[in-house]
Design an enzyme around this catalytic site. Sequence first.
Site, PDB file in Angstrom:
ATOM      1  N   SER A  58      -6.728 -22.431  22.782  1.00 12.77           N
ATOM      2  CA  SER A  58      -5.339 -22.413  23.242  1.00 12.77           C
ATOM      3  C   SER A  58      -5.107 -21.572  24.490  1.00 12.77           C
ATOM      4  O   SER A  58      -3.977 -21.517  24.985  1.00 12.77           O
ATOM      5  CB  SER A  58      -4.408 -21.937  22.116  1.00 12.77           C
ATOM      6  OG  SER A  58      -4.199 -22.976  21.184  1.00 12.77           O
ATOM      7  N   LYS A  61      -3.361 -23.384  27.211  1.00 13.70           N
ATOM      8  CA  LYS A  61      -1.914 -23.436  27.400  1.00 13.70           C
ATOM      9  C   LYS A  61      -1.443 -22.520  28.537  1.00 13.70           C
ATOM     10  O   LYS A  61      -0.337 -22.685  29.055  1.00 13.70           O
ATOM     11  CB  LYS A  61      -1.197 -23.083  26.097  1.00 13.70           C
ATOM     12  CG  LYS A  61      -1.438 -24.100  24.984  1.00 13.70           C
ATOM     13  CD  LYS A  61      -0.642 -23.751  23.740  1.00 13.70           C
ATOM     14  CE  LYS A  61      -0.848 -24.788  22.634  1.00 13.70           C
ATOM     15  NZ  LYS A  61      -2.129 -24.644  21.955  1.00 13.70           N
ATOM     16  N   SER A 118       2.270 -21.091  20.223  1.00  9.89           N
ATOM     17  CA  SER A 118       1.088 -21.853  20.652  1.00  9.89           C
ATOM     18  C   SER A 118       1.129 -23.257  20.062  1.00  9.89           C
ATOM     19  O   SER A 118       0.132 -23.774  19.524  1.00  9.89           O
ATOM     20  CB  SER A 118      -0.214 -21.141  20.245  1.00  9.89           C
ATOM     21  OG  SER A 118      -1.307 -21.655  20.956  1.00  9.89           O
TER      22      SER A 118
END
Length: 430
Positions: A58, A61, A118
């Site tokens: 993640s 992101k 997230s």
Amino acid sequence: MLGFSRFILAGFLVLATWCVPAAPVHADTSRYAAFVVDQTTGVVMHSRRSDASRYPASLTKMMTLYMLFDALESGEIGLQDQIRVSANAANAVPSRLGLEAGDTITVETAIRALVIKSANDVAIAVGERLGGGESRFATLMTERAGELGLTQTVFRNASGLPDRRQTTTARDMARLGIALHRDFPQYFHYFDEESFTYNGRTYRNHNSLVGRVEGVDGLKTGYIRASGFNVVVSAERGDHRIVAVVMGGPSAAARDAHAEELLEAAFDTLEQREDTRLFAALSSPRVSPMRQQELIAMDVAALHLAEPTEMGSSQPAPPVRIVLADEDEMNQPRLSDMNTEVEHPSLLRGAWSVQVGAYNSADQARDQLDRVTTFSLALNEAQPAARSVDINGSRLWRARFESLTEDEARQACEDLSARREACFAVAPGR
């Protein structure tokens, strides 16, 4: 007095040689990587497998957010604009915000959902909105990453969900963290938020260091089974901002503890260096050339670089006014082949160089060049040069070996670093 000076120099060298464990005690060493850089000066403070290929999870992101912030800044989208959720986005695996196909959320809610929760469904929706499709958006992400200097990073989706072709490095993730702070300070406060509420439910920031560790104001965590537990952390104390990256942690708690350890060690080292400089300034009427090198070189060498510094390892420092001065004060050169006539290194454009010090006088710069010239065979064909530079009204002299290939420059710095000598590889035209 000589003995005292040596004592001070030895103390500084101990502080300058900052060490942390190669990996946290319980790390999965096959996936572990770490990188710590002082964003303010561009000096790398710790690097362990920082260029090894890793899965970002993640942390991806962060790039999705960079693209979203860029769209906000350009006026392509507004904070209160609505993003529609497709069936593809709604079907994303956790972590999710729980959106249904046809739902809409504001851009600002999307930002908070990406930073704090997230949320994979939100990341896909953002990619589809900005790129016309997640696959095309991933291509745009990779292209922009390359423009930012993330040369070892490939994105295949907007969320960080598993894809064996989606890879990065700890160094590249530090560069991305720096870019987010540097390019979008007006949006960086979202990374510092500890929670947000959506549809009556409050979500806590996955980055446990925010609000708990002094100075931490971002950035992002990540986890997939193939990557282990990752984090990029940004923290500011006094005049320094540190960015630390840990990848491959065995658990979120172990990852966070190690990231905190790296931050504290970095700030402690910077504080000790400042204390040492102050003590030396108060105690010594004259700074020796060797100490001058140690105290000034790291500060000066990184001030102007848009290219990586210290063996090509970091991002640019804040802008500073730099004017190259004429070289006519350089009389009586110490080396027969020393170049004192070239007014600007751009005449040697296309060649690499290494900087081995910065001093208050040309004589000190020449002394340093004479002293270290035999320390590396890579310097055999180099051209020694002491070059003056005015930095915010102060005149300093850079000690450089010029006319090197990139490989020679990096080898020279490796050789000199092994002897505890300051050395910075300088790209052509810098």
